[in-house]
Design a protein around this motif. Structure first.
Motif, PDB file in Angstrom:
ATOM      1  N   SER A   1       0.821  -1.069  -0.016  1.00  0.00           N
ATOM      2  CA  SER A   1      -0.043   0.127   0.096  1.00  0.00           C
ATOM      3  C   SER A   1       0.655   1.387  -0.261  1.00  0.00           C
ATOM      4  N   LYS A   2       1.990   1.101   0.851  1.00  0.00           N
ATOM      5  CA  LYS A   2       2.657   2.530   0.796  1.00  0.00           C
ATOM      6  C   LYS A   2       3.669   2.752  -0.553  1.00  0.00           C
ATOM      7  N   LEU A   3       3.800   1.531  -1.070  1.00  0.00           N
ATOM      8  CA  LEU A   3       4.484   1.691  -2.494  1.00  0.00           C
ATOM      9  C   LEU A   3       3.569   2.141  -3.673  1.00  0.00           C
ATOM     10  N   LEU A   4       2.338   1.738  -3.440  1.00  0.00           N
ATOM     11  CA  LEU A   4       1.372   2.244  -4.290  1.00  0.00           C
ATOM     12  C   LEU A   4       0.866   3.830  -4.170  1.00  0.00           C
ATOM     13  N   GLY A   5       0.982   4.371  -2.820  1.00  0.00           N
ATOM     14  CA  GLY A   5       0.477   5.381  -2.872  1.00  0.00           C
ATOM     15  C   GLY A   5      -0.838   5.629  -2.947  1.00  0.00           C
ATOM     16  N   SER A   6      -1.435   6.713  -3.584  1.00  0.00           N
ATOM     17  CA  SER A   6      -2.781   6.795  -3.827  1.00  0.00           C
ATOM     18  C   SER A   6      -3.606   5.878  -4.501  1.00  0.00           C
ATOM     19  N   PHE A   7      -2.755   5.327  -5.368  1.00  0.00           N
ATOM     20  CA  PHE A   7      -3.167   4.148  -6.113  1.00  0.00           C
ATOM     21  C   PHE A   7      -3.488   2.871  -5.397  1.00  0.00           C
ATOM     22  N   ARG A   8      -3.345   2.696  -4.065  1.00  0.00           N
ATOM     23  CA  ARG A   8      -3.838   1.551  -3.110  1.00  0.00           C
ATOM     24  C   ARG A   8      -5.020   1.436  -3.280  1.00  0.00           C
TER      25      ARG A   8
ATOM     26  N   PHE B   1      -7.156   1.544  -5.652  1.00  0.00           N
ATOM     27  CA  PHE B   1      -7.587   0.795  -7.110  1.00  0.00           C
ATOM     28  C   PHE B   1      -7.096  -0.587  -7.243  1.00  0.00           C
ATOM     29  N   ASN B   2      -8.022  -1.359  -7.852  1.00  0.00           N
ATOM     30  CA  ASN B   2      -7.704  -2.697  -8.085  1.00  0.00           C
ATOM     31  C   ASN B   2      -6.557  -2.650  -9.158  1.00  0.00           C
ATOM     32  N   ASP B   3      -5.983  -3.879  -9.288  1.00  0.00           N
ATOM     33  CA  ASP B   3      -4.659  -4.023 -10.226  1.00  0.00           C
ATOM     34  C   ASP B   3      -5.124  -3.779 -11.758  1.00  0.00           C
ATOM     35  N   GLU B   4      -6.287  -4.295 -12.207  1.00  0.00           N
ATOM     36  CA  GLU B   4      -6.984  -4.106 -13.512  1.00  0.00           C
ATOM     37  C   GLU B   4      -7.076  -2.639 -13.648  1.00  0.00           C
ATOM     38  N   LEU B   5      -7.586  -1.708 -12.751  1.00  0.00           N
ATOM     39  CA  LEU B   5      -7.847  -0.324 -12.843  1.00  0.00           C
ATOM     40  C   LEU B   5      -6.562   0.445 -13.195  1.00  0.00           C
ATOM     41  N   ILE B   6      -5.514   0.091 -12.231  1.00  0.00           N
ATOM     42  CA  ILE B   6      -4.317   0.681 -12.414  1.00  0.00           C
ATOM     43  C   ILE B   6      -3.679   0.419 -13.774  1.00  0.00           C
ATOM     44  N   LEU B   7      -3.801  -0.635 -14.268  1.00  0.00           N
ATOM     45  CA  LEU B   7      -3.064  -1.077 -15.501  1.00  0.00           C
ATOM     46  C   LEU B   7      -3.787  -0.167 -16.734  1.00  0.00           C
ATOM     47  N   GLU B   8      -5.129   0.059 -16.513  1.00  0.00           N
ATOM     48  CA  GLU B   8      -6.065   0.486 -17.669  1.00  0.00           C
ATOM     49  C   GLU B   8      -5.805   2.171 -17.404  1.00  0.00           C
ATOM     50  N   LEU B   9      -5.597   2.755 -16.153  1.00  0.00           N
ATOM     51  CA  LEU B   9      -4.975   3.974 -15.950  1.00  0.00           C
ATOM     52  C   LEU B   9      -3.741   4.255 -16.621  1.00  0.00           C
ATOM     53  N   LEU B  10      -2.700   3.532 -16.373  1.00  0.00           N
ATOM     54  CA  LEU B  10      -1.420   3.503 -17.099  1.00  0.00           C
ATOM     55  C   LEU B  10      -1.500   3.457 -18.527  1.00  0.00           C
TER      56      LEU B  10
ATOM     57  N   GLY C   1       7.867   4.021 -13.210  1.00  0.00           N
ATOM     58  CA  GLY C   1       8.468   2.465 -12.954  1.00  0.00           C
ATOM     59  C   GLY C   1       9.411   2.743 -11.891  1.00  0.00           C
ATOM     60  N   HIS C   2      10.346   3.968 -11.789  1.00  0.00           N
ATOM     61  CA  HIS C   2      11.338   4.139 -10.919  1.00  0.00           C
ATOM     62  C   HIS C   2      11.004   4.395  -9.648  1.00  0.00           C
ATOM     63  N   SER C   3       9.592   4.847  -9.426  1.00  0.00           N
ATOM     64  CA  SER C   3       9.138   5.420  -8.327  1.00  0.00           C
ATOM     65  C   SER C   3       9.139   4.335  -7.215  1.00  0.00           C
ATOM     66  N   SER C   4       8.826   3.004  -7.267  1.00  0.00           N
ATOM     67  CA  SER C   4       8.824   1.949  -6.383  1.00  0.00           C
ATOM     68  C   SER C   4       8.738   0.662  -7.029  1.00  0.00           C
ATOM     69  N   ARG C   5       9.196  -0.133  -6.152  1.00  0.00           N
ATOM     70  CA  ARG C   5       9.326  -1.629  -6.695  1.00  0.00           C
ATOM     71  C   ARG C   5       7.992  -1.962  -7.600  1.00  0.00           C
ATOM     72  N   VAL C   6       6.966  -1.705  -6.772  1.00  0.00           N
ATOM     73  CA  VAL C   6       5.689  -2.197  -7.287  1.00  0.00           C
ATOM     74  C   VAL C   6       5.293  -1.624  -8.483  1.00  0.00           C
ATOM     75  N   PHE C   7       5.404  -0.335  -8.624  1.00  0.00           N
ATOM     76  CA  PHE C   7       5.188   0.425  -9.823  1.00  0.00           C
ATOM     77  C   PHE C   7       6.299  -0.094 -10.933  1.00  0.00           C
TER      78      PHE C   7
END
Length: 574
Positions: A49-56, A58-67, A80-86
């Motif tokens: 959650s911390k590594l995702l920030g405000s994106f936490r 959203f579900n994974d499908e929505l994150i990919l859609e936004l990206l 992608g350099h902002s965190s391991r998860v990103f």
């Protein structure tokens, strides 16, 4: 072969495939979503959650859609350099592929032979877009079970599917059938015939409505168009791969080294190479009669036949999702190298996992081919073989598949393959094609506006005194409407409001008449009338009198009634 062995093989063929076929580790250590249910760790969840920030939120499908809305490769890289998860999210190949396709479609002024000026394939869409040279970049490893995501793991899983394992029993059975030149699978196999034993009459009378495979004893029936041979001849020639055009050597590099879930399929009909290649093969005699040839009549200045012959090249795992061939044509597909899996269903049986509107003008396949298999839809299709005439089989090099008009079919390349295919209208399919052109003009494809206009004008100039008066008025009205339009795109890509209704049905009828085939036309028109009457009758069977209206007019001297289109409708509220 013993009866016991035959029964065992039939059981193996019918039971389908396992959904757990890929055990290879994700390169970034992403895990399937199920791991989060088994290996629960509040510390890891808090870290994610911390590594995702405000994106936490959203579900994974929505994150990919936004990206996927990110336009520039460097922006995606920096995110992608902002965190391991990103980093794991932006490592998804489909994101980079979408950026490439979107930017290349806008790259109209590029004079280079390479979209976006990118002239070297570097093994992945990400590395190609970022121009990352060898050696490969370091892969950041995620802590165990930090990121459990089907949205990220599933595409990787699909890109690693091994069909030789998934379809082992079917492949073994088909290999035996290929060697014997006779299909052994009596349950849902596709029959094989010797081409020399089939005549045009037999084909039209007995085999027009079902798929089958033909081959010749001679191994020299088809040209040797392996990818290495084609590269020697056409290395710098541009071929079309779905929505992009690349020089063949660029596609060849992609062909042998990609990690796409659904690899790009070279499907070309208009390249400079194809203009030469069409002279190097001969159409099988049983497929030689073709009414659509009438759209190419040089003596009349008619040259507007819709696209109909293609060279097809695809790596292992590539293929086509379920579709019907355009304009209700039939097709033959000659396998030159590699093996192809065919899954085929009759026109009235919708494939599992596929959605359409009522007219089938919109066909939606929510998953790619590999995911369709792994999600269990292949197994669901096997169940249809019990009562719906579903057909499944494999074509080997030198074999030709016949695809009847209107049949649903999906194709998977089990190996790297090269094939040749051609659409046509056999004699006894004319009525069905006429029905399609008349009743579904919005679904007609492959015709090009400028060629169609020019051909229609030339035809009118040659036969104005012999054209049906009503059709002539339709032609002249259409030509007046599109007089100022200059567009050589496929009519399916042109604004319908500008085009109106193309008079292709009427033009086809006039071409058949002026070609001296009036008797065949009259027969087809009678069959067309029967088809329309049958459709009207079927529609009428679904119309029932409204019970509410019946109660209102009961006892009245007014002889009238209303219709209700749903038998199960509760009309108490009418």
């Amino acid at each position: 072969m013993t009866v016991e062995h035959q029964a065992k093989k039939k059981r193996n063929l019918s039971k389908g495939i396992s959904r757990s076929l890929v055990s290879e580790r994700h390169p970034l250590n992403v895990k399937p979503s199920g791991n989060s249910l088994v290996f629960t760790d509040s510390g890891l969840n808090n870290q994610k959650s911390k590594l995702l920030g405000s994106f936490r939120n959203f579900n994974d499908e929505l994150i990919l859609e936004l990206l996927s809305f990110i336009e520039h490769p460097q922006d995606l890289l920096q995110l992608g350099h902002s965190s391991r998860v990103f980093y794991a999210f932006t490592y998804d190949e489909d994101l980079w592929r979408k950026i490439y396709m979107r930017k290349s479609s806008k790259d109209k002024n590029n004079k280079s032979d390479y979209p976006l000026g990118i002239n070297r394939w570097l093994g992945s869409w990400r590395r190609t877009m970022l121009k990352l040279p060898e050696p490969k970049e370091a892969l950041i490893q995620l802590p165990e079970n930090l990121l459990c995501s089907d949205a990220l793991f599933r595409p990787f899983q699909c890109s690693k599917i091994d069909y030789s394992v998934a379809l082992k029993h079917l492949i073994e059975d088909e290999e035996e059938s290929y060697k014997l030149r006779r299909t052994q699978n009596v349950k849902f196999g596709i029959e094989r015939y010797d081409e020399d034993n089939l005549t045009l009459e037999i084909f039209n009378d007995q085999y027009l409505q079902k798929p089958f495979i033909i081959s010749k004893k001679s191994n020299t029936r088809w040209p040797e168009w392996s990818l290495p041979r084609l590269l020697k001849r056409f290395s710098d020639v541009k071929f079309r791969q779905e929505s992009v055009e690349w020089p063949l050597h660029f596609y060849a590099d992609y062909h042998v080294n990609n990690s796409d879930e659904s690899p790009l399929y070279l499907f070309d009909c208009q390249s400079e190479a194809m203009k030469k290649l069409v002279e190097e093969y001969k159409v099988p005699s049983i497929f030689s009669n073709d009414f659509f040839q009438l759209f190419n009549q040089k003596d009349w200045g008619v040259n507007c036949r819709p696209d109909y012959r293609w060279i097809i090249i695809g790596p292992e795992r590539s293929g086509s999702t379920f579709h019907k061939d355009p304009n209700f044509t039939s097709a033959w597909n000659a396998n030159l190298t590699g093996r192809k899996l065919w899954i085929m269903l009759p026109p009235n049986v919708k494939p599992p996992g596929i959605s359409t509107d009522d007219t089938e003008s919109e066909v939606t396949s929510p998953v790619g081919i590999a995911e369709w298999v792994l999600s269990g839809f292949y197994n669901d299709t096997l169940k249809l073989t019990e009562f719906q005439n579903c057909k499944i089989g494999i074509t080997f090099p030198g074999e030709v598949m016949f695809v009847p008009s209107g049949w649903w079919h999906s194709v998977i390349n089990l190996e790297d393959s090269v094939a040749l295919t051609q659409n046509f209208v056999p004699d006894n399919s004319l009525a069905k094609v006429l029905h399609f052109l008349k009743s579904k003009p919005e679904q007609i494809s492959g015709f090009h506006l400028n060629k169609f206009k020019k051909s229609l004008i030339n035809f009118i100039n040659s036969f104005s005194d012999r054209i049906n008066e009503g059709n002539l008025q339709i032609f002249e009205s259409f030509l007046q409407k599109v007089k100022t339009l200059d567009n050589d795109e496929d009519i399916g890509e042109v604004d319908c409001d500008k085009l109106g209704r193309l008079p292709i049905f009427e033009f086809f009828i006039e071409l058949i008449k002026q070609n001296g085939r009036s008797q065949e036309l009259e027969k087809a028109l009678r069959e067309l009338e029967n088809i329309e009457n049958e459709e009207f009758y079927k529609a009428g069977k679904n119309i029932v009198a409204s019970k509410k209206w019946g109660s209102l007019v009961e006892g009245s001297s007014v002889s009238t009634f209303s219709f209700n289109f749903d038998d199960d409708e509760n009309d108490d509220d009418l």
